[in-house]
Design a protein around this motif. Structure first.
Motif, PDB file in Angstrom:
ATOM      1  N   SER A   1     -17.714  11.324 -16.284  1.00 39.37           N
ATOM      2  CA  SER A   1     -18.590  11.368 -17.441  1.00 39.37           C
ATOM      3  C   SER A   1     -19.673  12.412 -17.213  1.00 39.37           C
ATOM      4  O   SER A   1     -19.939  12.828 -16.092  1.00 39.37           O
TER       5      SER A   1
ATOM      6  N   THR B   1     -17.646   6.147 -21.438  1.00 39.39           N
ATOM      7  CA  THR B   1     -16.684   5.819 -22.490  1.00 39.39           C
ATOM      8  C   THR B   1     -15.636   4.837 -21.978  1.00 39.39           C
ATOM      9  O   THR B   1     -14.712   4.492 -22.703  1.00 39.39           O
TER      10      THR B   1
ATOM     11  N   GLY C   1     -12.015   3.080 -25.656  1.00 42.72           N
ATOM     12  CA  GLY C   1     -10.931   3.737 -26.375  1.00 42.72           C
ATOM     13  C   GLY C   1     -11.014   5.242 -26.352  1.00 42.72           C
ATOM     14  O   GLY C   1     -10.217   5.924 -26.958  1.00 42.72           O
ATOM     15  N   GLY C   2     -11.981   5.793 -25.647  1.00 44.80           N
ATOM     16  CA  GLY C   2     -12.125   7.242 -25.558  1.00 44.80           C
ATOM     17  C   GLY C   2     -11.168   7.830 -24.538  1.00 44.80           C
ATOM     18  O   GLY C   2     -10.411   7.130 -23.868  1.00 44.80           O
ATOM     19  N   THR C   3     -11.229   9.117 -24.386  1.00 43.40           N
ATOM     20  CA  THR C   3     -10.351   9.805 -23.451  1.00 43.40           C
ATOM     21  C   THR C   3     -10.988   9.969 -22.081  1.00 43.40           C
ATOM     22  O   THR C   3     -10.367  10.517 -21.181  1.00 43.40           O
ATOM     23  N   GLY C   4     -12.238   9.522 -21.930  1.00 44.13           N
ATOM     24  CA  GLY C   4     -12.916   9.643 -20.652  1.00 44.13           C
ATOM     25  C   GLY C   4     -13.678  10.934 -20.480  1.00 44.13           C
ATOM     26  O   GLY C   4     -14.254  11.190 -19.440  1.00 44.13           O
ATOM     27  N   HIS C   5     -13.677  11.779 -21.497  1.00 40.47           N
ATOM     28  CA  HIS C   5     -14.459  13.011 -21.456  1.00 40.47           C
ATOM     29  C   HIS C   5     -15.013  13.281 -22.851  1.00 40.47           C
ATOM     30  O   HIS C   5     -14.650  12.610 -23.804  1.00 40.47           O
ATOM     31  N   TYR C   6     -15.902  14.216 -22.945  1.00 37.82           N
ATOM     32  CA  TYR C   6     -16.517  14.536 -24.223  1.00 37.82           C
ATOM     33  C   TYR C   6     -15.883  15.779 -24.826  1.00 37.82           C
ATOM     34  O   TYR C   6     -15.198  16.525 -24.133  1.00 37.82           O
TER      35      TYR C   6
ATOM     36  N   ALA D   1     -13.624  13.816 -28.638  1.00 41.43           N
ATOM     37  CA  ALA D   1     -12.611  13.303 -27.703  1.00 41.43           C
ATOM     38  C   ALA D   1     -12.572  11.776 -27.659  1.00 41.43           C
ATOM     39  O   ALA D   1     -12.233  11.183 -26.655  1.00 41.43           O
ATOM     40  N   GLY D   2     -12.947  11.147 -28.745  1.00 40.73           N
ATOM     41  CA  GLY D   2     -12.883   9.697 -28.823  1.00 40.73           C
ATOM     42  C   GLY D   2     -14.104   8.981 -28.273  1.00 40.73           C
ATOM     43  O   GLY D   2     -14.112   7.765 -28.152  1.00 40.73           O
TER      44      GLY D   2
END
Length: 52
Positions: free
Chosen positions: A2, A9, A13-18, A48-49
């Motif tokens: 992060s 995140t 439900g995100g992708t783990g990055h921005y 990115a979720g």
């Protein structure tokens, strides 16, 4: 992984990055092209979720 000082995140439900400037540019390029001729009155969040 992060960004420093940014909320995690994990489990959201995100992708783990921005999102990146390249991701925003890709969305703009798509919307400027003929494939998006029927897209009107829409809001697109390119993160990115992270806000999923």
């Amino acid at each position: 992984m992060s960004c420093r000082g940014a909320p995690s995140t994990a489990g959201r439900g995100g992708t783990g990055h921005y999102g990146t400037p390249e991701g925003v540019a890709a969305m703009v390029a798509h919307l400027a092209g003929p494939e998006a001729a029927g897209v009107t009155g829409s809001v697109f969040t390119v993160d990115a979720g992270a806000n999923a």
